[in-house]
Design an enzyme around this catalytic site. Sequence first.
Site, PDB file in Angstrom:
ATOM      1  N   THR A  10       0.742  -1.225   0.000  1.00  0.00           N
ATOM      2  CA  THR A  10       0.000   0.000   0.000  1.00  0.00           C
ATOM      3  C   THR A  10       0.771   1.273   0.000  1.00  0.00           C
ATOM      4  O   THR A  10       1.955   1.307   0.277  1.00  0.00           O
ATOM      5  CB  THR A  10      -0.986   0.089   1.147  1.00  0.00           C
ATOM      6  N   LYS A  42      -8.163   0.451   2.532  1.00  0.00           N
ATOM      7  CA  LYS A  42      -7.197   0.662   3.600  1.00  0.00           C
ATOM      8  C   LYS A  42      -7.421   1.958   4.352  1.00  0.00           C
ATOM      9  O   LYS A  42      -6.586   2.372   5.140  1.00  0.00           O
ATOM     10  CB  LYS A  42      -5.798   0.624   3.003  1.00  0.00           C
ATOM     11  N   GLY A  54      -5.694   5.363   8.083  1.00  0.00           N
ATOM     12  CA  GLY A  54      -5.221   4.638   6.911  1.00  0.00           C
ATOM     13  C   GLY A  54      -4.112   3.709   7.353  1.00  0.00           C
ATOM     14  O   GLY A  54      -3.326   4.049   8.240  1.00  0.00           O
ATOM     15  N   SER A 133       4.732   1.570   0.895  1.00  0.00           N
ATOM     16  CA  SER A 133       5.768   1.413  -0.121  1.00  0.00           C
ATOM     17  C   SER A 133       5.915   2.637  -1.017  1.00  0.00           C
ATOM     18  O   SER A 133       7.017   2.958  -1.436  1.00  0.00           O
ATOM     19  CB  SER A 133       5.494   0.167  -0.959  1.00  0.00           C
TER      20      SER A 133
END
Length: 181
Positions: A10, A42, A54, A133
Amino acid sequence: MSSEPKIHSTTIIAVRKGGQVAIAGDGQVTLGQTVLKHTAKKVRRLYQNKVLTGFAGSVADAQSLADTFELKLEATNGNLTRAAIEFAKEWRTDRILRRLEAMMIVTDGERLYILSGDGNVVEPDDGVAGIGSGGAFATSAAKALIRHTELTALEIAQESLKIASEICIYTNSNIVFDVVP
């Protein structure tokens, strides 16, 4: 060293501007070199729909953390700062929680924090927070958009996530978002 593929899952970005905070997250979950899911959600609301969060990291770990954080919110009557500090302490010291691999962004519209398992509760100076990421890509894009456009917090969050999805292979453009005033 384990040879099992690592789950990458994510990019989350939060942007505060104009009295609002928007959180946006992509929908991709990746295992090794394979995309497992394109539409993961998310971003969610907690504590009587007053707090947005989140998650980046393992879905099961993030869900466990969300449930624990919501209990801290309830115990502090929705005081985000107290709940975040108590939560970070427990996350860092609890034998099971400290093994969970995830990070969180939380906001009540006034305060914005990044929470991690090493006990950190970080409030960004400029109202932009990115994790996961593609978090650094989305954060960079959001900072530039804040400085050089008149876009709203939500528009900046969405656009910065789209930009991150063009750079980070673990981020897609299926964006889920929410805003608190």
